[in-house]
Design an enzyme around this catalytic site. Sequence first.
Site, short mmCIF file in Angstrom:
data_model
loop_
_atom_site.label_atom_id
_atom_site.label_comp_id
_atom_site.label_asym_id
_atom_site.label_seq_id
_atom_site.Cartn_x
_atom_site.Cartn_y
_atom_site.Cartn_z
N ASP A 10 22.11 -107.15 17.03
CA ASP A 10 23.54 -107.36 16.79
C ASP A 10 24.05 -108.51 17.67
OD1 ASP A 10 23.74 -105.36 14.82
OD2 ASP A 10 23.93 -103.80 16.35
N LYS A 32 16.31 -105.46 12.91
CA LYS A 32 17.40 -105.26 11.95
C LYS A 32 18.39 -106.41 12.07
CE LYS A 32 20.90 -102.19 12.45
NZ LYS A 32 22.17 -102.81 12.04
N ASP A 59 20.42 -105.12 7.01
CA ASP A 59 21.40 -104.02 6.99
C ASP A 59 22.78 -104.54 6.60
OD1 ASP A 59 22.75 -101.63 7.57
OD2 ASP A 59 22.83 -102.04 9.72
N LYS A 61 24.59 -103.03 3.98
CA LYS A 61 25.36 -101.86 3.50
C LYS A 61 26.26 -102.18 2.31
CE LYS A 61 25.71 -99.56 8.04
NZ LYS A 61 25.29 -100.58 9.01
N LEU A 62 25.64 -102.59 1.20
CA LEU A 62 26.42 -102.97 0.02
C LEU A 62 27.17 -101.77 -0.57
CD1 LEU A 62 24.44 -105.38 0.39
CD2 LEU A 62 24.53 -105.65 -2.08
N HIS A 63 28.37 -102.02 -1.07
CA HIS A 63 29.19 -100.97 -1.69
C HIS A 63 30.23 -101.66 -2.58
CE1 HIS A 63 31.73 -97.04 -0.95
NE2 HIS A 63 31.59 -97.34 -2.23
N ASP A 64 29.98 -101.68 -3.89
CA ASP A 64 30.89 -102.35 -4.82
C ASP A 64 30.61 -101.78 -6.20
OD1 ASP A 64 32.61 -104.30 -6.08
OD2 ASP A 64 32.20 -105.66 -4.43
N ILE A 65 31.16 -102.36 -7.25
CA ILE A 65 30.88 -101.85 -8.59
C ILE A 65 29.41 -102.14 -8.91
CG2 ILE A 65 33.26 -102.01 -9.42
CD1 ILE A 65 32.42 -104.60 -10.89
N PRO A 66 28.79 -101.29 -9.78
CA PRO A 66 27.35 -101.41 -10.02
C PRO A 66 26.88 -102.82 -10.39
CG PRO A 66 28.17 -99.38 -10.99
CD PRO A 66 29.37 -100.11 -10.47
N ASN A 67 27.60 -103.50 -11.26
CA ASN A 67 27.15 -104.82 -11.70
C ASN A 67 27.12 -105.84 -10.55
OD1 ASN A 67 26.37 -106.60 -13.87
ND2 ASN A 67 28.37 -107.58 -13.59
N THR A 68 28.12 -105.77 -9.69
CA THR A 68 28.18 -106.70 -8.55
C THR A 68 27.04 -106.43 -7.57
OG1 THR A 68 30.56 -106.85 -8.80
CG2 THR A 68 29.68 -107.46 -6.65
N THR A 119 26.85 -92.92 11.56
CA THR A 119 26.65 -92.07 12.75
C THR A 119 27.84 -92.14 13.71
OG1 THR A 119 25.24 -93.87 13.50
CG2 THR A 119 24.15 -91.88 12.78
N GLN A 190 29.15 -94.39 19.26
CA GLN A 190 28.38 -93.49 18.41
C GLN A 190 28.76 -92.04 18.69
OE1 GLN A 190 26.71 -94.45 15.97
NE2 GLN A 190 25.37 -96.19 16.38
N ARG A 211 22.06 -101.29 21.36
CA ARG A 211 22.45 -101.56 22.74
C ARG A 211 21.54 -100.98 23.80
NH1 ARG A 211 28.44 -100.03 20.98
NH2 ARG A 211 27.14 -98.85 19.52
O1 C5P Z 1 23.88 -100.29 19.55
P1 C5P Z 1 23.53 -99.13 18.68
O2 C5P Z 1 22.18 -98.50 19.05
O3 C5P Z 1 24.63 -98.11 18.55
O4 C5P Z 1 23.32 -99.81 17.25
C1 C5P Z 1 23.10 -99.05 16.08
C2 C5P Z 1 22.96 -99.96 14.91
O5 C5P Z 1 22.75 -99.19 13.75
C3 C5P Z 1 24.18 -100.86 14.64
O6 C5P Z 1 23.64 -102.11 14.21
C4 C5P Z 1 24.89 -100.18 13.50
O7 C5P Z 1 25.51 -101.10 12.62
C5 C5P Z 1 23.75 -99.48 12.77
N1 C5P Z 1 24.10 -98.31 11.99
C6 C5P Z 1 24.69 -97.17 12.52
N2 C5P Z 1 24.98 -96.09 11.73
C7 C5P Z 1 24.68 -96.11 10.44
C8 C5P Z 1 24.06 -97.26 9.88
C9 C5P Z 1 23.79 -98.33 10.69
O8 C5P Z 1 24.94 -97.13 13.72
N3 C5P Z 1 24.89 -95.03 9.70
#
Ligand code: C5P
Length: 232
Positions: A10, A32, A59, A61-68, A119, A190, A211
């Site tokens: 990140d 990632k 990562d 995380k797509l979320h839109d209408i199916p065609n898009t 999470t 988290q 992190r």
């Molecule tokens: O720094 P940390 O260990 O909290 O990073 C967790 C990574 O996992 C972040 O890049 C975050 O976007 C990703 N993630 C998440 N929960 C999800 C999906 C992805 O924390 N459900």
Amino acid sequence: MGRDVIIACDFDSKEQTLDFLDKLGDHKPYVKIGMELYYAEGPSIVKALKERGYKIFLDLKLHDIPNTVKKAMKVLSNLDVDMCNLHAAGTCKMMEAALEGLTREDGSRPLLIAVTQLTSTTQERMEADMLIYEPMEKVVSHYASNAKNSGLDGVVCSPLESGRVHEVCGEGFLTVTPGVRFADDDKGDQARVTTPAKAKELGSDYIVVGRSITAAADPKAAYERCIAEFVG
Ligand code: C5P
């Protein structure tokens, strides 16, 4: 498939990412690439990391209408990453369309996994903000069975839900689990967290660690500690 540790890179630039990866010495971990890095650098960051031999989980995380989503997945498929994802909340129709878009003419494709509940989301916030009143574990395992029925390879969930997901969807269905902290770490934003050792005990297939490795004084030692606790 063996367990592995995925490092969440990140960062907001290629330079910072490569500086960080250089600190890991000879290790070539699964990395990632999330929204921050991808939006900052574009597809070239994927090529640069692939050329250096890293396995890549994109990562976005797509979320839109199916065609898009189908069309976007077709574009992402050309980047030749190892794993990519979408939100299961986008419905089974969206997941099926995504899989179609991701599959190349020769039938090959990256792994496709679905985010269940982030999470960072607590039971309380899910009820108050999303009006979802079922217990978290039931919501996650329901989204997981939707993903499985749509042909996907696994889900992103908390390690606390890996066991239930495997019970419902089978041992071969992947659980990719962020929300991992060492016992002596700060939780940050988290909510549903465990240690790498506990994630192994709970049956996670992959842990995604950000992190706890990227902000560590010695990232190489932190990565090795994760591997020792989770894989070794
Ligand atoms: O720094 P940390 O260990 O909290 O990073 C967790 C990574 O996992 C972040 O890049 C975050 O976007 C990703 N993630 C998440 N929960 C999800 C999906 C992805 O924390 N459900």
